[in-house]
Every structure is written in structure tokens, then in C-alpha cells.
Design a protein around this motif. Sequence first.
Motif, PDB file in Angstrom:
ATOM      1  N   THR A  71       0.864  -1.176   0.000  1.00  0.00           N
ATOM      2  CA  THR A  71       0.000   0.000   0.000  1.00  0.00           C
ATOM      3  C   THR A  71       0.899   1.224   0.000  1.00  0.00           C
ATOM      4  OG1 THR A  71      -1.658  -1.201   1.270  1.00  0.00           O
ATOM      5  CG2 THR A  71      -1.868   1.177   1.201  1.00  0.00           C
ATOM      6  N   GLN A  97       1.273   5.680  -0.847  1.00  0.00           N
ATOM      7  CA  GLN A  97       0.619   6.983  -0.906  1.00  0.00           C
ATOM      8  C   GLN A  97       1.375   7.841  -1.912  1.00  0.00           C
ATOM      9  OE1 GLN A  97      -0.010   8.836   2.846  1.00  0.00           O
ATOM     10  NE2 GLN A  97      -0.822  10.703   1.974  1.00  0.00           N
ATOM     11  N   SER A 113      -4.066   7.167  -1.785  1.00  0.00           N
ATOM     12  CA  SER A 113      -3.316   5.942  -1.537  1.00  0.00           C
ATOM     13  C   SER A 113      -4.016   4.779  -2.222  1.00  0.00           C
ATOM     14  CB  SER A 113      -3.172   5.668  -0.041  1.00  0.00           C
ATOM     15  OG  SER A 113      -4.435   5.527   0.547  1.00  0.00           O
ATOM     16  N   LEU A 125       5.983   7.954  -5.048  1.00  0.00           N
ATOM     17  CA  LEU A 125       5.239   7.072  -4.154  1.00  0.00           C
ATOM     18  C   LEU A 125       6.009   6.879  -2.849  1.00  0.00           C
ATOM     19  CD1 LEU A 125       4.237   4.272  -6.675  1.00  0.00           C
ATOM     20  CD2 LEU A 125       2.843   6.186  -5.897  1.00  0.00           C
ATOM     21  N   VAL A 182       3.232   2.998   2.761  1.00  0.00           N
ATOM     22  CA  VAL A 182       2.438   3.237   3.965  1.00  0.00           C
ATOM     23  C   VAL A 182       2.777   2.145   4.974  1.00  0.00           C
ATOM     24  CG1 VAL A 182       0.095   3.321   4.904  1.00  0.00           C
ATOM     25  CG2 VAL A 182       0.595   4.377   2.704  1.00  0.00           C
ATOM     26  N   PRO A 205       2.632   7.255   5.921  1.00  0.00           N
ATOM     27  CA  PRO A 205       3.746   7.020   5.001  1.00  0.00           C
ATOM     28  C   PRO A 205       5.090   7.051   5.718  1.00  0.00           C
ATOM     29  CG  PRO A 205       2.631   9.103   4.506  1.00  0.00           C
ATOM     30  CD  PRO A 205       1.874   8.448   5.592  1.00  0.00           C
TER      31      PRO A 205
END
Length: 113
Positions: A18, A20, A30, A78, A81, A88
Amino acid sequence: MERKFNKQPKLNIRKGDTVQVIAGDDKGKSGKVLEIQAVKNRAVVEGIAIVTKHTKPSAGKPEGGIKKTEGTINISNLMLVDPASGKPTRVGRKKDAEGNLQRFAKKTGEIIK
């Protein structure tokens, strides 16, 4: 001697993580990483960088039209997370007891699976 060509870059983000978005039009959103293109240094993230593709009707696909799909985004935009805190974080690498490299979150120190 170090190889000069075909060297695979070391990335801190993997498929299934995952992430963000920290820069660009989708900043603050995200999503889950669907695909990594390591050679191009880009990633496809679920629900991020939506592009519109127009398809012309043909014999094989008689239903043409407009289709929205995820485009690629540069990995530098990017940030991973942290699974523990949900915020993040930067990513580090360290060896475990068996000598294998593992990723860890720099904010909390938690190991990322």
C-alpha cells in the motif's frame, strides 16, 4: 568489476504494497500496487493516474467506446504506507538472523512483509 548494463534497480516498493502518492495530480491518495515496471522505474497503483483510452469498434471487439484504466506513475512519487501506523514512511533494509535482507519502516522500526 560491477556490471554496467542490465543492472536491475533496487526498489523499496513491491507488488501488493500500500502506497501513498506524494507528488503529482493525485497527491495524498493511496492505493495498492498492482504492477511494478522496474526497468522504467514506474508502478501501476489501484485507482491512481486514471487514463482514458478510446477503442474503435472492430470485428473482434464490436463494442468500442471509452475505457478508463490505471496508468503508470514514477516510483519516486510514491511512499510506502507503514502497516503498523498507517502513515507514510521511508524504507530501510537490514539483515535478519539468517542473513536475509528484510525491509523495515524507518518511523516505527517494524519489519514489512
